[in-house]
Design an enzyme around this catalytic site. Sequence first.
Site, PDB file in Angstrom:
ATOM      1  N   ASP A 156       0.729  -1.252   0.126  1.00 44.75           N
ATOM      2  CA  ASP A 156      -0.007   0.004  -0.087  1.00 44.75           C
ATOM      3  C   ASP A 156       0.933   1.306  -0.082  1.00 44.75           C
ATOM      4  O   ASP A 156       1.915   1.242   0.104  1.00 44.75           O
ATOM      5  CB  ASP A 156      -0.939  -0.131   1.072  1.00 44.75           C
ATOM      6  CG  ASP A 156      -2.467   0.438   0.860  1.00 44.75           C
ATOM      7  OD1 ASP A 156      -2.518   1.165  -0.028  1.00 44.75           O
ATOM      8  OD2 ASP A 156      -3.219  -0.158   1.507  1.00 44.75           O
ATOM      9  N   ASP A 214     -10.403   2.867  -3.465  1.00 45.51           N
ATOM     10  CA  ASP A 214     -10.859   1.728  -2.850  1.00 45.51           C
ATOM     11  C   ASP A 214     -12.210   1.661  -3.580  1.00 45.51           C
ATOM     12  O   ASP A 214     -13.004   2.740  -3.644  1.00 45.51           O
ATOM     13  CB  ASP A 214     -10.947   1.653  -1.478  1.00 45.51           C
ATOM     14  CG  ASP A 214      -9.781   1.422  -0.832  1.00 45.51           C
ATOM     15  OD1 ASP A 214      -8.380   1.366  -1.662  1.00 45.51           O
ATOM     16  OD2 ASP A 214      -9.552   1.378   0.467  1.00 45.51           O
TER      17      ASP A 214
END
Length: 409
Positions: A156, A214
């Site tokens: 990430d 997301d």
Amino acid sequence: MIEQLPKLRKSFLLITAFLLASLHTTAANRDSLALTPPMGFMTWNKYKEDINEQLIRQIADKMAADGYAEAGYKYIFIDDAWQGGRDKRNNIIPDPKKFPSGMKALADYVHSKGLLLGIYSDAAQLTCAGYTASYGFEEQDAKTFAEWGIDYLKYDYCHAPSDSAVAHKRYKKMADALQNSGRKIALGVCEWGQLNPEMWARQAGGSLWRVSYDVRDMWKDIVKQGGMGIIDIINITEPLYKYAGPGYWLDMDMLVVGLDGKGGPSSDLGGVGCTYTEYQTQMSMWCMFASPLAVSHDILNENAETRRILLNKEIIAINQDALGEAAHRVDFPSACRVYLRKLSGNRQAIAIMNPSDAPQRVQLPLSILGNAKEYNFRDVWEHKTTRQRKAWQGTLQPHETKVFTVTTR
């Protein structure tokens, strides 16, 4: 000094050529780690931080025994919140309460079921959820992951600088560390598409890279708080099709099929749930664009409609086609959209999507497919084959997508 300039220029060109060749070699070596889009189960949307080794074992049992592994879902991706800090030697360790047996024992169990294990970290000091991350410990963490038997790393980019050059450098450092770890570990670049990773992520050693923020459990973002619906991610991915190929994929984020708006991170920012027509469109377009397929619903307590969508071997075969080309949009004057994807074996896949909120009647001329006089249309959702000569005709319901594999007669 002036007379030395030609020699200096020659040296510079040689060094540049060497560095470029090295980058291409690294990319080529790492391309082989994911020759088709990875498929599996990801923990985040359903379980968020509430994960443990017993849960992962149950999911592995379910996937091995109930059709998922057979259909191609080979990975279990453990997302954020598995970490327990670092030991006295700065080795990253799992949370001892969540994973008392350790990650190696868990990986061994997952492997015994014929599956692969993925794990999560971040290119900063802390992860998105505030746990221990890998910046500054890339070599050490990569070796630890290798010793555990990890097969994939989702990496990430929370708490990291919003600069493309820095992102490239940080991802390449981890990719190089994984390359040197002694184990083949694929790297998922989770930078959310904001720094144009299609331009550098493959060269940095990524096997795939996220194209958007997301995904949320919704068709479309209407609250405008930063959440991404199914159609929003399709729109973002559509112009990027040329950047996908065997070993390097456009990651459209998790499948929300079957979540049904029941809470968890996918219900934030407007994620109220989708119809099963919309869920089927997500599966269709993720497969057409050759995205990785990460299911994220309650796999231990799923309904028949969810299984029908996620375990459809005909749509999965499009996703996993060895040619590795992503679909491109075809000019077509209609409220509906048409996408074509070239497949191996001189075949094509065609998707007809209705993004509008009303039913649409479509008459699609087959000249977009070539100049054959007749085609076999295999409807991958209805599992029926028909012959088509001049045009395909049909009605699509709101947000519906029809997908066909097409061969000439």
